[in-house]
Design a protein around this motif. Sequence first.
Motif, PDB file in Angstrom:
ATOM      1  N   TYR A 130       0.819  -1.206   0.000  1.00 16.68           N
ATOM      2  CA  TYR A 130       0.000   0.000   0.000  1.00 16.68           C
ATOM      3  C   TYR A 130       0.857   1.261   0.000  1.00 16.68           C
ATOM      4  CZ  TYR A 130      -4.740  -1.861   0.496  1.00 16.68           C
ATOM      5  OH  TYR A 130      -5.951  -2.461   0.255  1.00 16.68           O
ATOM      6  N   GLN A 131       1.963   1.222   0.719  1.00 22.29           N
ATOM      7  CA  GLN A 131       2.827   2.394   0.836  1.00 22.29           C
ATOM      8  C   GLN A 131       4.279   1.937   0.820  1.00 22.29           C
ATOM      9  OE1 GLN A 131       1.714   5.143   3.960  1.00 22.29           O
ATOM     10  NE2 GLN A 131       3.782   5.964   4.081  1.00 22.29           N
ATOM     11  N   LYS A 132       4.894   2.019  -0.345  1.00 23.49           N
ATOM     12  CA  LYS A 132       6.221   1.441  -0.540  1.00 23.49           C
ATOM     13  C   LYS A 132       7.330   2.257   0.117  1.00 23.49           C
ATOM     14  CE  LYS A 132       4.915  -0.760  -4.910  1.00 23.49           C
ATOM     15  NZ  LYS A 132       4.856  -2.107  -4.337  1.00 23.49           N
ATOM     16  N   LYS A 133       7.150   3.572   0.238  1.00 18.59           N
ATOM     17  CA  LYS A 133       8.206   4.422   0.780  1.00 18.59           C
ATOM     18  C   LYS A 133       7.691   5.262   1.941  1.00 18.59           C
ATOM     19  CE  LYS A 133      10.698   4.856  -3.610  1.00 18.59           C
ATOM     20  NZ  LYS A 133      11.244   5.810  -4.615  1.00 18.59           N
ATOM     21  N   GLY A 134       8.611   5.634   2.816  1.00 17.27           N
ATOM     22  CA  GLY A 134       8.259   6.522   3.913  1.00 17.27           C
ATOM     23  C   GLY A 134       7.608   5.800   5.081  1.00 17.27           C
ATOM     24  N   THR A 135       7.192   6.576   6.059  1.00 16.44           N
ATOM     25  CA  THR A 135       6.548   6.032   7.254  1.00 16.44           C
ATOM     26  C   THR A 135       5.074   5.777   6.975  1.00 16.44           C
ATOM     27  OG1 THR A 135       8.050   7.304   8.655  1.00 16.44           O
ATOM     28  CG2 THR A 135       6.052   6.446   9.694  1.00 16.44           C
TER      29      THR A 135
ATOM     30  N   SER B 197       1.328   5.802   7.197  1.00 21.41           N
ATOM     31  CA  SER B 197       0.468   6.847   7.746  1.00 21.41           C
ATOM     32  C   SER B 197      -0.463   6.295   8.819  1.00 21.41           C
ATOM     33  CB  SER B 197      -0.373   7.476   6.634  1.00 21.41           C
ATOM     34  OG  SER B 197      -1.314   6.542   6.139  1.00 21.41           O
ATOM     35  N   LYS B 198      -0.927   7.189   9.671  1.00 24.26           N
ATOM     36  CA  LYS B 198      -1.883   6.808  10.711  1.00 24.26           C
ATOM     37  C   LYS B 198      -3.149   6.240  10.096  1.00 24.26           C
ATOM     38  CE  LYS B 198      -4.518   8.667  14.612  1.00 24.26           C
ATOM     39  NZ  LYS B 198      -4.849   9.885  15.404  1.00 24.26           N
ATOM     40  N   ALA B 199      -3.613   6.847   9.023  1.00 24.48           N
ATOM     41  CA  ALA B 199      -4.844   6.390   8.367  1.00 24.48           C
ATOM     42  C   ALA B 199      -4.690   4.966   7.842  1.00 24.48           C
ATOM     43  CB  ALA B 199      -5.207   7.334   7.228  1.00 24.48           C
ATOM     44  N   LEU B 200      -3.511   4.672   7.280  1.00 24.04           N
ATOM     45  CA  LEU B 200      -3.272   3.325   6.748  1.00 24.04           C
ATOM     46  C   LEU B 200      -3.241   2.301   7.874  1.00 24.04           C
ATOM     47  CD1 LEU B 200      -2.587   1.506   4.333  1.00 24.04           C
ATOM     48  CD2 LEU B 200      -0.174   2.018   4.746  1.00 24.04           C
ATOM     49  N   LEU B 201      -2.543   2.618   8.952  1.00 16.01           N
ATOM     50  CA  LEU B 201      -2.456   1.704  10.091  1.00 16.01           C
ATOM     51  C   LEU B 201      -3.844   1.464  10.701  1.00 16.01           C
ATOM     52  CD1 LEU B 201       0.760   3.124  11.774  1.00 16.01           C
ATOM     53  CD2 LEU B 201       0.568   0.960  10.542  1.00 16.01           C
TER      54      LEU B 201
ATOM     55  N   ARG C 241      -1.191  -1.495  16.834  1.00 19.41           N
ATOM     56  CA  ARG C 241      -1.411  -0.573  17.942  1.00 19.41           C
ATOM     57  C   ARG C 241      -0.088   0.030  18.419  1.00 19.41           C
ATOM     58  NH1 ARG C 241      -5.864  -3.996  21.517  1.00 19.41           N
ATOM     59  NH2 ARG C 241      -7.693  -3.503  20.227  1.00 19.41           N
ATOM     60  N   LYS C 242       0.953  -0.781  18.408  1.00 20.19           N
ATOM     61  CA  LYS C 242       2.273  -0.289  18.801  1.00 20.19           C
ATOM     62  C   LYS C 242       2.737   0.805  17.853  1.00 20.19           C
ATOM     63  CE  LYS C 242       6.999  -1.902  19.724  1.00 20.19           C
ATOM     64  NZ  LYS C 242       7.913  -3.072  19.684  1.00 20.19           N
ATOM     65  N   ARG C 243       2.574   0.601  16.552  1.00 17.75           N
ATOM     66  CA  ARG C 243       2.974   1.610  15.562  1.00 17.75           C
ATOM     67  C   ARG C 243       2.123   2.880  15.694  1.00 17.75           C
ATOM     68  NH1 ARG C 243       6.580   0.060  11.436  1.00 17.75           N
ATOM     69  NH2 ARG C 243       6.491   2.301  11.048  1.00 17.75           N
ATOM     70  N   LEU C 244       0.872   2.716  15.999  1.00 20.41           N
ATOM     71  CA  LEU C 244      -0.011   3.888  16.165  1.00 20.41           C
ATOM     72  C   LEU C 244       0.368   4.725  17.377  1.00 20.41           C
ATOM     73  CD1 LEU C 244      -3.432   2.295  15.171  1.00 20.41           C
ATOM     74  CD2 LEU C 244      -2.375   4.298  14.089  1.00 20.41           C
ATOM     75  N   ARG C 245       0.912   4.065  18.416  1.00 19.26           N
ATOM     76  CA  ARG C 245       1.359   4.802  19.604  1.00 19.26           C
ATOM     77  C   ARG C 245       2.630   5.603  19.318  1.00 19.26           C
ATOM     78  NH1 ARG C 245      -0.254   0.019  22.388  1.00 19.26           N
ATOM     79  NH2 ARG C 245       1.881  -0.753  22.436  1.00 19.26           N
TER      80      ARG C 245
END
Length: 217
Positions: A174-179, A181-185, A213-217
């Motif tokens: 879905y997102q090959k580069k970068g961090t 996004s919150k919306a994607l997570l 959830r860990k990534r969202l935090r």
Amino acid sequence: MRYIKKGEEPKTLTEYKKFENAYYDGYKDKDEIKEYLLKEQGYLCGYCMRRLSSVKETKIEHLVPQSKLGDERQALNYKIMVGVCYGNIGKDRKKEQLTCDAHRGNEALTILPFDKTCIDKIKYDMAGRIFSDDKEVNKDLNETLNLNYNGENAYLMLNRKTALEVLKNQLRNYQKKGTWSKALLEKFLQRYEQPDKEGKLIPYSGIAIWYLRKRLR
């Protein structure tokens, strides 16, 4: 292991409990209980989260062992029932090869899948190991239920690790580069927390939910 929201018990069970001498072994519609448990749990084992496809693959587990309930009638309490797998039972299998209820036997449990507070104490690592910083919960996961068994016909750690890698690969697609996004997570978290159109949850999804959830935090 993941949180299970308990629902209403089968009507046949409600009616049976009206009899004065009702007891668990006297109730004949246990497949109906299994059907209710499967739907509640998204067709996953309430302990290891492997797929349960039918009532034939499902056991009714009492969170409080029947031998410790005192009154046989108490075993009819739907609120302490959970659907589980057969725990890797097989001919000549040693106890260290068993998981879930098969390994637990009559040991008491601290962790309860119906208690969000308990479930929130569960953690994972990148190798697929399940654990907790709470000593009693960690004992339940590792010793009582043997949920880190990684051997013949179970491979629980490997299955969880694979489930995590599948999630990561989907996120990368879905997102090959970068961090991410919150919306994607959040989108993926909803996918893993909610059942599909058939009412089924993704097997071993606990580790994916923990990671998101860990990534969202």
